[in-house]
Design a protein around this motif. Structure first.
Motif, short mmCIF file in Angstrom:
data_model
loop_
_atom_site.label_atom_id
_atom_site.label_comp_id
_atom_site.label_asym_id
_atom_site.label_seq_id
_atom_site.Cartn_x
_atom_site.Cartn_y
_atom_site.Cartn_z
N GLU A 140 24.32 -12.85 -25.20
CA GLU A 140 25.59 -12.54 -24.53
C GLU A 140 26.36 -11.39 -25.21
N ASP A 141 25.95 -11.05 -26.44
CA ASP A 141 26.60 -9.94 -27.14
C ASP A 141 25.95 -8.59 -26.88
N GLN A 142 24.81 -8.63 -26.21
CA GLN A 142 24.03 -7.41 -26.01
C GLN A 142 24.87 -6.27 -25.42
N GLY A 143 25.69 -6.60 -24.43
CA GLY A 143 26.50 -5.59 -23.76
C GLY A 143 27.62 -5.03 -24.63
N LYS A 144 27.92 -5.73 -25.74
CA LYS A 144 29.04 -5.29 -26.59
C LYS A 144 28.60 -4.33 -27.69
N LEU A 145 27.28 -4.16 -27.84
CA LEU A 145 26.79 -3.28 -28.91
C LEU A 145 27.17 -1.84 -28.63
N SER A 146 27.77 -1.18 -29.63
CA SER A 146 28.22 0.20 -29.40
C SER A 146 27.12 1.22 -29.63
N PHE A 147 26.05 0.83 -30.34
CA PHE A 147 25.01 1.81 -30.62
C PHE A 147 23.67 1.37 -30.07
N PRO A 148 22.99 2.27 -29.36
CA PRO A 148 21.64 1.93 -28.93
C PRO A 148 20.72 1.78 -30.15
N GLN A 149 19.65 1.05 -29.95
CA GLN A 149 18.73 0.75 -31.05
C GLN A 149 18.26 2.01 -31.78
N GLU A 150 17.96 3.07 -31.00
CA GLU A 150 17.41 4.28 -31.60
C GLU A 150 18.40 4.91 -32.58
N THR A 151 19.67 4.94 -32.17
CA THR A 151 20.70 5.51 -33.04
C THR A 151 20.84 4.69 -34.31
N LEU A 152 20.92 3.39 -34.13
CA LEU A 152 21.05 2.50 -35.27
C LEU A 152 19.88 2.68 -36.24
N SER A 153 18.67 2.76 -35.68
CA SER A 153 17.49 2.89 -36.51
C SER A 153 17.49 4.23 -37.25
N ASN A 154 17.91 5.29 -36.56
CA ASN A 154 18.02 6.62 -37.19
C ASN A 154 18.88 6.56 -38.44
N ILE A 155 20.05 5.96 -38.28
CA ILE A 155 21.03 5.93 -39.37
C ILE A 155 20.52 5.08 -40.53
N VAL A 156 20.01 3.89 -40.20
CA VAL A 156 19.52 2.98 -41.25
C VAL A 156 18.34 3.62 -41.99
N GLU A 157 17.49 4.31 -41.24
CA GLU A 157 16.35 4.94 -41.89
C GLU A 157 16.78 6.08 -42.82
N GLU A 158 17.75 6.87 -42.37
CA GLU A 158 18.26 7.97 -43.21
C GLU A 158 18.82 7.44 -44.52
N LEU A 159 19.52 6.31 -44.45
CA LEU A 159 20.22 5.80 -45.63
C LEU A 159 19.36 4.87 -46.49
N PHE A 160 18.51 4.09 -45.85
CA PHE A 160 17.78 3.05 -46.60
C PHE A 160 16.26 3.20 -46.53
N GLY A 161 15.79 4.17 -45.77
CA GLY A 161 14.35 4.41 -45.71
C GLY A 161 13.56 3.40 -44.91
N VAL A 162 14.24 2.56 -44.12
CA VAL A 162 13.52 1.63 -43.24
C VAL A 162 14.11 1.69 -41.83
N LYS A 163 13.26 1.47 -40.85
CA LYS A 163 13.72 1.44 -39.47
C LYS A 163 14.40 0.09 -39.20
N ALA A 164 15.08 0.01 -38.06
CA ALA A 164 15.74 -1.24 -37.71
C ALA A 164 15.66 -1.46 -36.22
N HIS A 165 15.63 -2.70 -35.82
CA HIS A 165 15.63 -3.00 -34.38
C HIS A 165 16.45 -4.26 -34.09
N TYR A 166 16.93 -4.31 -32.86
CA TYR A 166 17.65 -5.50 -32.40
C TYR A 166 16.64 -6.50 -31.85
N SER A 167 17.00 -7.75 -31.94
CA SER A 167 16.20 -8.78 -31.30
C SER A 167 17.20 -9.77 -30.71
N TYR A 168 16.98 -10.15 -29.47
CA TYR A 168 17.98 -10.98 -28.79
C TYR A 168 17.56 -12.42 -28.73
N THR A 169 18.49 -13.29 -28.95
CA THR A 169 18.16 -14.71 -29.01
C THR A 169 19.07 -15.52 -28.10
#
Ligand SMILES: [Zn+2]
Length: 169
Positions: A140-169
């Motif tokens: 139910e929070d999916q629609g409230k996310l301000s950043f698409p997965q790709e953007t989030l992953s870009n940023i996390v990878e730049e800063l921490f060297g790992v990709k990131a993804h959302y998973s919905y439950t």
């Protein structure tokens, strides 16, 4: 104030050897100079900006993310939307001020706030067992996310060297 290039070099447009190297290596670009100029100018009105540290500027298709030290976001907020608009105008894309954090989990929590993740964990992606950060979000929070997965992953990878993804439950 600490910017991604020397304050003096930004002000004078006359880059020292260290700053020139950053430009040549791609660690910094014209955007760093433009952003720096706007912040230096704004600091004449908002003295709090003299205390900020800008660590990095990450460009994504969604906009530019200014990675600042913990506690610096409120210093920017003092200048309100005026400063954000000036920054956007200067570089021609949306601008987001994000505080850095040593821990990726904490950083991600800040980034996706006010959405609260159910969990954030490191998973190993087959076949090579590459590390990736999984951010579990309630459906139910999916629609409230301000950043698409790709953007989030870009940023996390730049800063921490790992990709990131959302998973919905
Ligand atoms: Zn310099």
């Amino acid at each position: 104030m600490k910017l991604t290039l020397d304050r003096m070099c930004i002000t004078t447009n006359d880059l020292c050897l260290t700053c020139s190297k950053k430009m040549k290596s791609g660690e910094a670009s014209d955007i760093d100079i433009k952003v720096g100029k706007v912040i230096i100018h704004a600091s004449k009105q908002n003295k709090e900006l003299n205390k900020i540290t800008l660590n990095k500027i990450i460009l994504t298709p969604m906009g530019a993310f200014l990675i600042v030290n913990e506690g610096d976001k409120k210093r920017f907020d003092r200048s309100g939307f005026v400063l954000l608009n000036e920054l956007s105008d200067a570089i021609g894309t949306d601008v987001f001020i994000i505080e850095k954090h040593k821990k990726a989990e904490k950083f991600i929590e800040n980034l996706i706030s006010p959405v609260e993740p159910v969990s954030i964990s490191t998973v190993f992606i087959p076949p090579f067992g590459e590390k990736e950060i999984k951010i579990q979000i309630k459906k139910e929070d999916q629609g409230k996310l301000s950043f698409p997965q790709e953007t989030l992953s870009n940023i996390v990878e730049e800063l921490f060297g790992v990709k990131a993804h959302y998973s919905y439950t």
